[in-house]
Write an enzyme that holds these catalytic residues in place. Structure first.
Site, PDB file in Angstrom:
ATOM      1  N   ARG A  35       0.965  -1.432  -0.299  1.00  0.00           N
ATOM      2  CA  ARG A  35       0.367  -0.622  -0.213  1.00  0.00           C
ATOM      3  C   ARG A  35       0.704   1.165   0.366  1.00  0.00           C
ATOM      4  O   ARG A  35       1.004   2.453  -0.490  1.00  0.00           O
ATOM      5  CB  ARG A  35      -1.515  -0.138   1.465  1.00  0.00           C
ATOM      6  CG  ARG A  35      -1.774   1.452   1.253  1.00  0.00           C
ATOM      7  CD  ARG A  35      -2.538   0.776   0.291  1.00  0.00           C
ATOM      8  NE  ARG A  35      -2.772   1.773  -1.225  1.00  0.00           N
ATOM      9  CZ  ARG A  35      -3.094   1.346  -2.445  1.00  0.00           C
ATOM     10  NH1 ARG A  35      -4.479  -0.020  -2.264  1.00  0.00           N
ATOM     11  NH2 ARG A  35      -3.285   1.652  -3.083  1.00  0.00           N
ATOM     12  N   LYS A  94       3.919  25.239  -3.862  1.00  0.00           N
ATOM     13  CA  LYS A  94       2.763  24.921  -3.759  1.00  0.00           C
ATOM     14  C   LYS A  94       2.569  22.794  -3.361  1.00  0.00           C
ATOM     15  O   LYS A  94       1.850  21.923  -4.481  1.00  0.00           O
ATOM     16  CB  LYS A  94       1.340  25.254  -3.822  1.00  0.00           C
ATOM     17  CG  LYS A  94       0.974  26.747  -4.152  1.00  0.00           C
ATOM     18  CD  LYS A  94       0.242  26.727  -5.434  1.00  0.00           C
ATOM     19  CE  LYS A  94      -0.415  28.599  -4.972  1.00  0.00           C
ATOM     20  NZ  LYS A  94      -1.346  28.967  -5.775  1.00  0.00           N
ATOM     21  N   LYS A 152       7.457  39.274  -2.444  1.00  0.00           N
ATOM     22  CA  LYS A 152       5.759  38.997  -2.986  1.00  0.00           C
ATOM     23  C   LYS A 152       5.316  40.173  -2.823  1.00  0.00           C
ATOM     24  O   LYS A 152       6.008  41.500  -2.090  1.00  0.00           O
ATOM     25  CB  LYS A 152       5.119  37.781  -2.717  1.00  0.00           C
ATOM     26  CG  LYS A 152       5.972  36.577  -3.241  1.00  0.00           C
ATOM     27  CD  LYS A 152       5.146  35.068  -2.444  1.00  0.00           C
ATOM     28  CE  LYS A 152       4.312  35.099  -4.530  1.00  0.00           C
ATOM     29  NZ  LYS A 152       3.910  33.810  -4.060  1.00  0.00           N
ATOM     30  N   GLU A 172       7.135  39.828  -6.833  1.00  0.00           N
ATOM     31  CA  GLU A 172       6.206  39.646  -8.631  1.00  0.00           C
ATOM     32  C   GLU A 172       5.357  40.696  -7.745  1.00  0.00           C
ATOM     33  O   GLU A 172       5.948  41.398  -7.522  1.00  0.00           O
ATOM     34  CB  GLU A 172       5.275  38.503  -7.465  1.00  0.00           C
ATOM     35  CG  GLU A 172       3.910  39.091  -7.564  1.00  0.00           C
ATOM     36  CD  GLU A 172       3.168  37.857  -6.621  1.00  0.00           C
ATOM     37  OE1 GLU A 172       3.053  36.322  -6.763  1.00  0.00           O
ATOM     38  OE2 GLU A 172       2.809  38.504  -5.671  1.00  0.00           O
ATOM     39  N   ASP A 218       2.291  38.758 -12.089  1.00  0.00           N
ATOM     40  CA  ASP A 218       1.446  37.927 -11.603  1.00  0.00           C
ATOM     41  C   ASP A 218      -0.144  38.018 -11.909  1.00  0.00           C
ATOM     42  O   ASP A 218      -0.777  39.082 -11.453  1.00  0.00           O
ATOM     43  CB  ASP A 218       2.093  38.047  -9.759  1.00  0.00           C
ATOM     44  CG  ASP A 218       0.933  36.696  -9.365  1.00  0.00           C
ATOM     45  OD1 ASP A 218       0.047  35.880  -9.404  1.00  0.00           O
ATOM     46  OD2 ASP A 218      -0.328  37.329  -8.316  1.00  0.00           O
TER      47      ASP A 218
END
Length: 287
Positions: free
Chosen positions: A99, A134, A166, A200, A221
């Site tokens: 598994r 992510k 960012k 960004e 972005d």
């Protein structure tokens, strides 16, 4: 960062904290199992290091022996019904690992298959498809290897590897009354010369201040296609920085995005939304 060995050890301990009571009660010691890894649908294989590790560690935990034969390499494309490998050894070891090996192979092959579809979609544009942070906690190294197996490339590995300023960083700077260009130049002075600096932006009018700081990569972005093309022209005219497109990239939009001339297209969906593939381990148990 966790290796395949680390991930498998944790998974095996979670799956059988006090042993496999079914196999131990049902199967005589020394029973031999022969199993084939079979594709139930087409895809791209990834996760073979983790699968090998699962069977190796399971053999050690059960005091048995096991041999993994003819396992296809990461990046192998397969069709429904294809045999991708074979394992033979003591049944307790094979069934303890089954598994865990399948879970990792199915998930990582899903990542590789999704990545391959995005890479094929941008073929000929010159743009690279790259992943993002992510990733599943604890599985980053394995998922990013699966992206490479699918023909994609990796972004920065962690917050420690590169500077990526960012929108939230810029909002804090502007709210504090600091000048963006000056702040970015201070970053350049503070980090080693080998550290890349990426910024960004979410509007064209932010580019001038960012490019004045001589950054290495500019991330555009959630830009429209027209604004992406304009952003690429602006960066090319003022800088040698790479241009990355990001934000909500889908398989049906990625080619148009790549065709604007960007160097990189970052796609969170590679690791965040990939569907698990259907692979099976068909086992025969012999006395």
């Amino acid at each position: 960062m966790r290796t395949a060995a680390d991930v498998v050890a944790l998974a095996l301990a979670e799956d059988a904290p006090w042993g496999d009571v079914t196999s131990e009660a049902l199967l005589p010691r020394g029973t031999v199992a022969d199993a084939r890894l079979v594709a139930r649908e087409p895809g791209v294989l990834a996760g073979t290091d983790a699968a090998r590790e699962a069977f190796t560690q399971a053999a050690r935990l059960t005091g048995g022996s096991l041999e993994l034969l003819d396992l296809a390499a990461d990046g192998t494309r397969f069709d429904t019904g294809d045999a991708l490998g074979r394992v033979r050894g003591t049944a307790h070891a094979v069934l303890r690992a089954e598994r865990i090996a399948l879970n990792l192979l199915q998930h990582l092959s899903g990542v590789a298959t999704t990545t391959a579809a995005f890479v094929e979609a941008v073929a000929g544009t010159g743009a690279r498809v790259v992943d993002t942070r992510k990733t599943t906690p604890g599985l980053r190294a394995l998922e990013r290897a699966a992206v490479r197996a699918g023909g994609g490339h990796n972004h920065r590995w962690s917050l420690s590897d590169a500077v990526l300023v960012k929108d939230n960083h810029l909002a804090v700077l502007l709210g504090s009354g600091l000048d963006v260009t000056t702040a970015l130049r201070s970053v350049r002075a503070a980090v080693p010369h080998t550290t890349a600096i990426e910024v960004e932006v979410d509007r064209l009018d932010q580019l001038e201040a960012v490019l004045a700081a001589d950054v290495d990569v500019v991330m555009l972005d959630n830009f429209t296609l027209d604004d992406l093309a304009e952003g690429v022209r602006t960066v090319r005219a003022r800088s040698r920085a790479l241009v990355e497109a990001s934000g909500g990239v889908r398989l049906d939009t990625v080619r148009a995005i790549a065709a604007t001339g960007v160097d990189l297209v970052s796609v969170g969906a590679l690791t965040q939304n990939s569907r698990t593939l259907d692979l099976g381990l068909d086992t025969t148990v012999n006395p």
